[in-house]
Design a protein around this motif. Structure first.
Motif, PDB file in Angstrom:
ATOM      1  N   MET A  81       0.785  -1.070   0.004  1.00 53.70           N
ATOM      2  CA  MET A  81       0.165   0.075  -0.181  1.00 53.70           C
ATOM      3  C   MET A  81       0.685   1.303  -0.146  1.00 53.70           C
ATOM      4  O   MET A  81       0.333   2.048  -0.873  1.00 53.70           O
ATOM      5  N   MET A  82       1.687   1.480   0.505  1.00 57.84           N
ATOM      6  CA  MET A  82       3.088   2.231   1.214  1.00 57.84           C
ATOM      7  C   MET A  82       3.547   2.853  -0.164  1.00 57.84           C
ATOM      8  O   MET A  82       3.223   3.734  -1.184  1.00 57.84           O
ATOM      9  N   GLN A  83       4.540   1.411  -0.735  1.00 56.52           N
ATOM     10  CA  GLN A  83       5.147   1.632  -2.565  1.00 56.52           C
ATOM     11  C   GLN A  83       4.286   2.777  -3.731  1.00 56.52           C
ATOM     12  O   GLN A  83       4.175   2.704  -4.152  1.00 56.52           O
ATOM     13  N   GLU A  84       2.729   1.305  -2.944  1.00 57.21           N
ATOM     14  CA  GLU A  84       1.900   1.849  -4.551  1.00 57.21           C
ATOM     15  C   GLU A  84       0.873   3.570  -4.374  1.00 57.21           C
ATOM     16  O   GLU A  84       1.209   3.619  -4.989  1.00 57.21           O
ATOM     17  N   HIS A  85       0.902   4.286  -3.084  1.00 59.17           N
ATOM     18  CA  HIS A  85       1.200   5.325  -2.715  1.00 59.17           C
ATOM     19  C   HIS A  85       2.144   6.394  -3.190  1.00 59.17           C
ATOM     20  O   HIS A  85       1.661   7.341  -4.224  1.00 59.17           O
ATOM     21  N   HIS A  86       2.849   5.944  -3.171  1.00 63.20           N
ATOM     22  CA  HIS A  86       4.160   6.892  -3.657  1.00 63.20           C
ATOM     23  C   HIS A  86       4.611   6.969  -4.584  1.00 63.20           C
ATOM     24  O   HIS A  86       4.708   8.036  -5.361  1.00 63.20           O
ATOM     25  N   ASP A  87       4.192   5.420  -5.817  1.00 68.60           N
ATOM     26  CA  ASP A  87       3.908   5.533  -7.017  1.00 68.60           C
ATOM     27  C   ASP A  87       2.878   6.280  -7.601  1.00 68.60           C
ATOM     28  O   ASP A  87       3.215   6.982  -8.413  1.00 68.60           O
ATOM     29  N   GLN A  88       1.910   6.638  -7.097  1.00 69.43           N
ATOM     30  CA  GLN A  88       0.832   7.227  -7.382  1.00 69.43           C
ATOM     31  C   GLN A  88       1.370   9.099  -7.402  1.00 69.43           C
ATOM     32  O   GLN A  88       0.797   9.483  -8.538  1.00 69.43           O
ATOM     33  N   GLU A  89       1.771   9.186  -6.404  1.00 72.17           N
ATOM     34  CA  GLU A  89       1.886  10.720  -6.190  1.00 72.17           C
ATOM     35  C   GLU A  89       2.982  11.189  -7.440  1.00 72.17           C
ATOM     36  O   GLU A  89       2.842  11.817  -7.524  1.00 72.17           O
ATOM     37  N   GLU A 112      12.108  14.339  -3.512  1.00 69.99           N
ATOM     38  CA  GLU A 112      13.566  13.347  -2.813  1.00 69.99           C
ATOM     39  C   GLU A 112      13.119  13.476  -2.061  1.00 69.99           C
ATOM     40  O   GLU A 112      14.182  12.368  -1.310  1.00 69.99           O
ATOM     41  N   GLU A 113      12.451  13.672  -0.795  1.00 73.14           N
ATOM     42  CA  GLU A 113      12.578  12.898   0.893  1.00 73.14           C
ATOM     43  C   GLU A 113      11.475  11.710   0.385  1.00 73.14           C
ATOM     44  O   GLU A 113      12.538  10.923   1.155  1.00 73.14           O
ATOM     45  N   HIS A 114      11.256  10.986  -1.358  1.00 69.27           N
ATOM     46  CA  HIS A 114      10.926   9.471  -0.982  1.00 69.27           C
ATOM     47  C   HIS A 114      12.171   8.532  -1.105  1.00 69.27           C
ATOM     48  O   HIS A 114      12.118   7.630  -0.591  1.00 69.27           O
ATOM     49  N   PRO A 152      11.044   6.844  11.077  1.00 67.85           N
ATOM     50  CA  PRO A 152      11.033   8.644  12.069  1.00 67.85           C
ATOM     51  C   PRO A 152      11.072   9.246  10.872  1.00 67.85           C
ATOM     52  O   PRO A 152      10.550  10.196  10.609  1.00 67.85           O
ATOM     53  N   GLY A 153      11.981   9.009   9.782  1.00 66.75           N
ATOM     54  CA  GLY A 153      12.193   9.660   8.060  1.00 66.75           C
ATOM     55  C   GLY A 153      10.313   9.485   7.835  1.00 66.75           C
ATOM     56  O   GLY A 153      10.105  11.282   6.817  1.00 66.75           O
ATOM     57  N   LEU A 154      10.013   9.076   7.532  1.00 68.54           N
ATOM     58  CA  LEU A 154       8.888   8.495   7.402  1.00 68.54           C
ATOM     59  C   LEU A 154       8.040   9.632   7.741  1.00 68.54           C
ATOM     60  O   LEU A 154       6.889  10.155   6.872  1.00 68.54           O
TER      61      LEU A 154
END
Length: 262
Positions: A81-89, A112-114, A152-154
């Motif tokens: 879910m997390m990976q899909e969220h960032h890919d779609q962003e 860049e934060e990803h 923590p970074g996430l």
């Protein structure tokens, strides 16, 4: 309070409605509504990883072999879910924002934060794959150490992204932001829903990680699905992997439930 079991609202703090100015008495609109909706999604992400964090050691030390395997599958679905969220962003959401705002590179800092937690997230998924494939047994301490390396970074990134969305109010007049994003989101969801695997393995988390009572119920209408549709989908698809979903912080109605291994 002594004797109270940990839940999925920590150790990584949720994002309160006040971050976007949203409240039951004064609902936000326009770009601030987009920021509020992103906060909802981010809190689902946070409840998911919190539920993994607070249960992993106890599952590993006192759970059965089936408990460990089911838990690893649950944790892996959070990763997916997390990976899909960032890919779609990166593929759809951020380019659309830059287009409508008329500012190239507006979302670059978020992209860049990803990258800052990419390696830790990859280690998380690789370890869970090894457990689900039964190449090694779940080690709660090892899994928690991996989470300590990137969550923590996430968490900081999820907070920073809300700042970015709040800042879109300076481009409020550039577009009908809510309409634009609803149309885009509807297309993404429609495409995803074509997959039975998505309905069985991804869709459930949209319900199970959202606490409708949070923030005095300000976001209780999420997800925007009539209850009868939710019940039908639960019966047809979402119960398929209930052995995994028993580790989730809420039931399918969005009501908080006790974490079994907290």
């Amino acid at each position: 309070m002594a004797g109270v079991k940990p839940w999925a609202d920590g150790p990584f703090a949720l994002i309160p409605p006040s971050r976007t100015g949203d409240s039951k008495e004064n609902r936000v609109t326009g770009t601030r509504l987009l920021a509020a909706e992103m906060s909802i999604v981010h809190n689902c992400i946070l409840r998911g990883i919190n539920s993994v964090y607070v249960q992993c050691v106890n599952v590993a030390t006192s759970g059965s072999a089936k408990d460990k395997l089911d838990f690893a599958n649950y944790a892996y679905r959070w990763y997916a879910m997390m990976q899909e969220h960032h890919d779609q962003e990166e593929e759809y959401v951020f380019p659309l924002i830059e287009e409508k705002a008329g500012v190239a590179g507006l979302m670059e800092a978020n992209v860049e934060e990803h990258k800052t937690f990419h390696d830790g997230l990859a280690a998380f998924s690789q370890y869970l794959e090894s457990v689900t494939e039964e190449k090694e047994e779940l080690d709660g301490g090892k899994l928690r150490a991996i989470m300590d390396s990137f969550v923590p970074g996430l968490r900081a990134h999820l907070d920073h992204e809300i700042d970015t969305f709040n800042g879109l109010d300076k481009y409020e007049d550039n577009a009908d932001w809510v309409k634009v994003f609803k149309e885009s989101t509807d297309k993404i969801v429609a495409k995803n829903m074509e997959s039975v695997e998505y309905r069985q393995r991804a869709l459930p988390l949209m319900f199970l990680l959202h606490d409708k009572s949070y923030g005095e119920g300000v976001w209780e209408s999420f997800p925007p699905v009539p209850w009868v549709v939710r019940v039908v989908f639960q019966w047809l698809y979402m119960n398929k992997h209930w052995d995994w979903w028993r580790f989730a912080p809420c039931d399918f109605a969005g009501t908080p439930q006790e974490l079994p291994f907290a």
